[in-house]
Structures are given as structure tokens and as C-alpha cells.
Design a protein around this motif. Structure first.
Motif, short mmCIF file in Angstrom:
data_model
loop_
_atom_site.label_atom_id
_atom_site.label_comp_id
_atom_site.label_asym_id
_atom_site.label_seq_id
_atom_site.Cartn_x
_atom_site.Cartn_y
_atom_site.Cartn_z
N ARG A 72 0.84 -1.21 0.00
CA ARG A 72 0.00 0.00 0.00
C ARG A 72 0.87 1.25 0.00
NH1 ARG A 72 -2.85 -0.51 4.73
NH2 ARG A 72 -4.32 -1.87 3.66
N TRP A 73 1.95 1.25 0.82
CA TRP A 73 2.82 2.41 0.85
C TRP A 73 3.56 2.58 -0.47
CZ3 TRP A 73 7.99 3.52 0.33
CH2 TRP A 73 8.37 4.81 0.69
N VAL A 74 3.97 1.48 -1.08
CA VAL A 74 4.65 1.56 -2.37
C VAL A 74 3.73 2.22 -3.40
CG1 VAL A 74 5.54 0.19 -4.30
CG2 VAL A 74 6.26 -0.34 -1.97
N ALA A 75 2.46 1.84 -3.38
CA ALA A 75 1.50 2.40 -4.33
C ALA A 75 1.16 3.86 -4.02
CB ALA A 75 0.22 1.56 -4.32
N ASN A 76 1.21 4.23 -2.74
CA ASN A 76 0.86 5.59 -2.32
C ASN A 76 1.70 5.95 -1.09
OD1 ASN A 76 -0.34 8.05 -1.76
ND2 ASN A 76 -2.10 7.13 -0.73
N ASP A 79 2.05 9.76 4.38
CA ASP A 79 2.34 9.64 5.80
C ASP A 79 1.33 8.70 6.47
OD1 ASP A 79 4.07 10.54 8.04
OD2 ASP A 79 2.15 11.22 8.85
N GLU A 80 0.09 8.76 6.03
CA GLU A 80 -0.93 7.87 6.61
C GLU A 80 -0.57 6.40 6.34
OE1 GLU A 80 -5.71 6.89 6.33
OE2 GLU A 80 -4.83 8.33 4.94
N ALA A 113 7.76 10.80 15.53
CA ALA A 113 6.96 11.22 16.68
C ALA A 113 5.49 10.90 16.44
CB ALA A 113 7.14 12.72 16.90
N PRO A 114 4.69 10.87 17.48
CA PRO A 114 3.25 10.67 17.28
C PRO A 114 2.69 11.70 16.31
CG PRO A 114 3.80 10.53 19.61
CD PRO A 114 5.05 10.98 18.89
N ALA A 115 1.66 11.33 15.59
CA ALA A 115 1.12 12.16 14.51
C ALA A 115 0.78 13.58 14.96
CB ALA A 115 -0.10 11.48 13.90
N GLY A 116 0.31 13.79 16.16
CA GLY A 116 -0.08 15.11 16.61
C GLY A 116 1.05 15.96 17.16
#
Length: 169
Positions: A72-76, A79-80, A113-116
Motif C-alpha cells: 500500500r505504501w509503495v502504491a501511495n 504519511d498515513e 513522533a506521534p502524529a499530533g
């Protein structure tokens, strides 16, 4: 050990493709580590994903989800998707080839780091390549020691093809 079998000074003077060929013939594990550092990150992750696909036709559900997160990361490469890969890798286990591949994805860029959190924490230089190479080496060892050399050779062939702009088989 790489330094024991290869003249590093001579390799350093070579173009990357030639250096890879020298390493491939003298130190295949070193060649895997070299290629994981040299390929652009998405290409290296594509290589890792291809190696995972060849390594185990029947992974556990958690490992299958982790391998899917890598693809999935390779395709897109968002960061998510990077953070989802990290979660999937933790579930699969960092000691698995899929978990290690997910760790490589997480270390591919962006903050650890955490996303926030406002202050980013960048991955250490070279960490992505180390984790990517670790995943490839684990994949090469999936069928056991007797098959390791031939499986790693086939995986290095895939890396060479990807470096040449081909899609992995």
C-alpha cells in the motif's frame, strides 16, 4: 564481514552499478545492504515487497496484513500509509520479514513522533536501508539455510532489475 572479503577503497571509486556487481559476486549480503541504501526509497520498498511475495506463500494473517501495508505504501507513499505500516509491523512482529519491512517503511521519511506532535523526530540516517536490507535477508532465509544463497541471489537479481527501471516479477 564486508571488510574481510572486499577492497572497500576500490569499490568506493566505482559507479554504484559496478560496485553492486562486485559486491554481488563477493559478498551477497553486503550487496543486499548496499542496494537497500542506494535504491530510491520507493524502489527499495518495491524490491522488499517483491521479496516478501516470493518468500512465503502462506503467511499468518498478521504477516499478510503487514505485507499488504508495505505494498500500500509503495502504491501511495503517504504519511498515513507509512504510519499504518508501522502499526501492522508491530502486530506482525518486528522479528518477522514483514514486520521488518513495515519498520523500513516507517523509517522512510517523515517524523517518528506521534502524529499530533508538532516537533518532528527524524529517523536516523541510513535506518531505512538497514531495515529494508534486514527484511530482504529474513526473506532470503525463510526457506532455511540450504536455500539461502540461491534465494538471496534471486532477490539480488530483482534489485538489479528494479535499479534498471524494470518492474519486479
Amino acid at each position: 564481514m564486508l571488510g574481510d572479503s572486499v577492497d572497500l577503497a576500490a569499490i568506493a571509486a566505482l559507479p554504484p552499478a559496478a560496485a553492486f556487481q562486485v559486491l554481488r559476486g563477493t559478498d551477497p549480503m553486503g550487496a543486499a545492504r548496499f542496494m537497500a541504501q542506494c535504491l530510491p526509497r520507493v524502489d527499495a520498498a518495491r524490491w522488499v515487497a517483491a521479496c516478501l511475495a516470493d518468500a512465503d506463500a502462506n503467511p499468518s494473517p498478521a504477516r499478510a496484513v503487514a505485507a499488504k501495508a508495505v505494498r500500500r505504501w509503495v502504491a501511495n507513499p503517504s504519511d498515513e500509509a507509512r504510519r499504518l505500516a508501522f502499526e501492522a509491523g508491530g502486530i506482525a512482529g518486528w522479528d518477522t520479514m514483514e514486520g521488518m519491512a513495515c519498520l523500513a517503511i516507517f523509517l522512510s521519511g517523515g517524523s517518528m513522533a506521534p502524529a499530533g506532535q508538532e516537533v518532528p523526530v527524524n529517523p536516523p540516517p541510513g535506518a531505512f536501508g538497514q531495515a529494508a536490507a534486514g527484511s530482504v535477508l529474513l526473506a532470503a532465509s525463510a526457506a532455511g539455510v540450504p536455500a539461502f544463497a540461491s534465494r538471496l541471489a534471486a532477490m539480488l537479481e530483482k534489485a538489479d532489475a528494479i535499479a534498471a527501471g524494470e518492474q519486479p516479477a
